[in-house]
Design a protein around this motif. Structure first.
Motif, PDB file in Angstrom:
ATOM      1  N   SER A 167       0.842  -1.196   0.000  1.00 29.57           N
ATOM      2  CA  SER A 167       0.000   0.000   0.000  1.00 29.57           C
ATOM      3  C   SER A 167       0.882   1.252   0.000  1.00 29.57           C
ATOM      4  O   SER A 167       1.801   1.392   0.789  1.00 29.57           O
ATOM      5  N   ILE A 222      -1.164  -8.717   5.748  1.00 25.97           N
ATOM      6  CA  ILE A 222      -1.550  -8.435   4.359  1.00 25.97           C
ATOM      7  C   ILE A 222      -2.339  -7.129   4.238  1.00 25.97           C
ATOM      8  O   ILE A 222      -2.617  -6.677   3.135  1.00 25.97           O
ATOM      9  N   ILE A 223      -2.655  -6.530   5.375  1.00 29.31           N
ATOM     10  CA  ILE A 223      -3.348  -5.234   5.353  1.00 29.31           C
ATOM     11  C   ILE A 223      -2.474  -4.171   4.662  1.00 29.31           C
ATOM     12  O   ILE A 223      -2.970  -3.164   4.173  1.00 29.31           O
ATOM     13  N   TYR A 224      -1.163  -4.419   4.604  1.00 28.98           N
ATOM     14  CA  TYR A 224      -0.249  -3.464   3.955  1.00 28.98           C
ATOM     15  C   TYR A 224      -0.021  -3.767   2.478  1.00 28.98           C
ATOM     16  O   TYR A 224       0.750  -3.094   1.816  1.00 28.98           O
ATOM     17  N   PHE A 225      -0.679  -4.819   1.970  1.00 23.51           N
ATOM     18  CA  PHE A 225      -0.482  -5.221   0.579  1.00 23.51           C
ATOM     19  C   PHE A 225      -1.605  -4.694  -0.293  1.00 23.51           C
ATOM     20  O   PHE A 225      -2.726  -4.487   0.185  1.00 23.51           O
ATOM     21  N   ASP A 226      -1.338  -4.550  -1.589  1.00 22.77           N
ATOM     22  CA  ASP A 226      -2.425  -4.207  -2.498  1.00 22.77           C
ATOM     23  C   ASP A 226      -3.249  -5.476  -2.783  1.00 22.77           C
ATOM     24  O   ASP A 226      -2.876  -6.585  -2.393  1.00 22.77           O
TER      25      ASP A 226
END
Lengths: 209, 283
Positions: B30, B218-222
């Motif tokens: 993100s 995974i909250i930081y992943f697109d």
């Protein structure tokens, strides 16, 4: 600037079909529930832009804030979900213990990185990222609170040409947060709590220009 | 704003340089998150621009190690979100007890607090002796910290409260020894743990797990990367295995969503469905 007297607001630059504003961000801490109730319940159901909100809460608190506010408002109030695109007529509240951010494509992100200003969610984090995403099409509102979170964020909103509104500290349960915001930025409007919603509705209709 | 566009381009080039030089792939993280972390490092080290930082990254591996710490979120605590651990005790342990051997993967374990918390929980539930916990992270520095199990003593009060709220059955002080300003977690809690370097973005399946815990990673992943990682988890889980995500990680975006049963909505604990033919298990 002297408080309670609106300074010259930004000139309306919208032509036919383009909106002057595309989102509003609000930040509140101590005394925030009442302030948010006052403002959100006064917004019409068809309020033309999404509202993004950080209210400081205990990290352990149950996620009831959105539910409580939703019952009292005509707009839909819900907890923010990651990757969703904010829509008009909706208000999105940062979940307890998560920072709320806006991506360049105007979707929402959540994060559990370090506290900022001893807070997670932090108002500055929301305001700074929203300022970059929405530029001059953003309204930032700092409400009651006992710390200085939001001041830095409001300064960034101003830098990108957005419109800055602060609750008159004399009408705030805790004056420090709005006071700090006024001291750090040449804000556009300082108004009593009950006048914030009418002011914003007016801004969207191109008044106060 | 031109400045903003230039800055975004500079960040893209920095991430590209990191990937090509060191193999760590942040290109699908993100952006708002990365930008905050990179700007913070820029400010702290006084770089005039992000491009200047990119040069430094290319030439100076030690600097890259520091930046790597900035780019991953290593904020964690023992029994963080106590209600999650309570849910594991009440809803998952019963299933785990039916297996003669239990494999648990803590993906993105950072400095290990969650690993020790799970070890304590499994021990109190009487299944630690037949468990193997795989604790992985892509960051060697935090992994080393996890391996050592030494934590600042000033956090213990909060950890103890968390432990009690999570349904802990003993005194939290039973699990560590204190010396000066630090605590050392009991060696037994490490006995069944393998700490290993694994990168969710670039590495492969970690086989036949009974439970995978990956909260707020995974909250930081697109979206694209999130989908890929969920696929990796599905392939690493046994049928009937459990997948534990962060409270705001719903997985409703994933093509595997209908192969999962959400057994605790608030805590986002999922159970992988048994294959359709295996009717006795799906009842």
């Amino acid at each position: 600037m002297s408080d309670s007297v609106p300074s010259a607001g930004p000139l309306p630059r919208h032509g036919a079909g383009t909106m002057r504003y595309e989102a509003m961000v609000m930040g509140a801490s101590a005394g925030g529930l009442e302030a948010l109730q006052t403002i959100l319940s006064a917004l019409p159901a068809h309020f033309a832009i999404p509202v993004l909100i950080v209210q400081h809460l205990s990290p352990q608190s149950e996620n009831l804030l959105a539910e409580v506010l939703n019952r009292q408002c005509r707009i839909v109030v819900q907890e923010a979900e990651e990757k969703e695109t904010p829509r008009a007529g909706m208000a999105y509240i940062a979940p307890p213990d998560y920072h709320l951010m806006v991506e360049a494509d105007r979707t929402l992100s959540l994060s559990r990185e370090e506290r900022v200003n001893f807070s997670r969610p932090s108002i500055d984090v929301l305001f700074e990222t929203a300022a970059e995403a929405y530029g001059d099409k953003l309204i930032g509102v700092v409400l009651t609170g006992a710390n200085a979170d939001g001041s830095q964020g409001l300064r960034v909103i101003k830098k990108f040409g957005g419109t800055c509104v602060v609750q008159d500290p004399r009408t705030a349960v805790a004056a420090r947060m709005p006071q700090a915001a006024i001291e750090s930025t040449r804000v556009d409007y300082v108004v009593p709590l009950v006048e914030i919603a009418p002011l914003i509705v007016g801004l969207l209709e191109g008044k106060h220009g | 704003m031109d400045d903003l566009e230039n800055q975004n381009l500079e960040i893209k080039l920095l991430l590209e340089a990191i990937f090509q030089k060191y193999g760590y792939d942040f290109r699908n993280y993100s952006m708002a998150h990365l930008k905050r972390r990179i700007s913070r490092r820029q400010l702290l080290d006084g770089f005039a621009s992000i491009s200047e930082m990119t040069n430094r990254v290319i030439c100076d591996a030690d600097f890259f190690d520091r930046l790597l710490l900035d780019l991953s979120i290593n904020v964690t605590e023992m029994f963080r979100d106590p209600t999650f651990f309570k849910a594991i005790r009440h809803q998952v342990v019963t299933f785990l007890k039916t297996y003669p051997f239990i494999k648990v993967w803590v993906a993105g374990c950072a400095s290990g607090e969650e690993v020790y918390s799970l070890a304590i929980l499994l021990q109190e539930e009487g299944i630690y002796d037949r468990a193997q916990i795989y604790a992985t992270d892509f960051n060697q520095v935090v992994l080393e910290k996890a391996r050592k199990g030494i934590y600042a003593i000033d956090r213990i009060k909060a950890y103890t409260e968390n432990y009690q709220k999570s349904g802990g059955q003993r005194s939290f002080a039973d699990y560590y020894s204190a010396r000066y300003d630090a605590v050392l977690m009991a060696a037994a809690l490490r006995e069944r743990v393998v700490f290993a370097d694994h990168n969710l973005v670039t590495d492969g399946v970690f086989g036949q797990m009974h439970m995978i815990v990956c909260r707020n990673v995974i909250i930081y992943f697109d979206r694209q990367l999130q989908k890929k990682v969920v696929c990796l988890f599905m392939e690493s889980l046994i049928d009937g295995g459990f997948l534990c995500m962060g409270q705001k990680e719903s997985l409703s975006f994933s093509e595997y969503f209908d192969q999962l049963v959400l057994i605790n909505e608030k805590e986002k604990i999922f159970q992988k469905r048994y294959p359709p033919g295996d009717r006795s298990q799906n009842e």
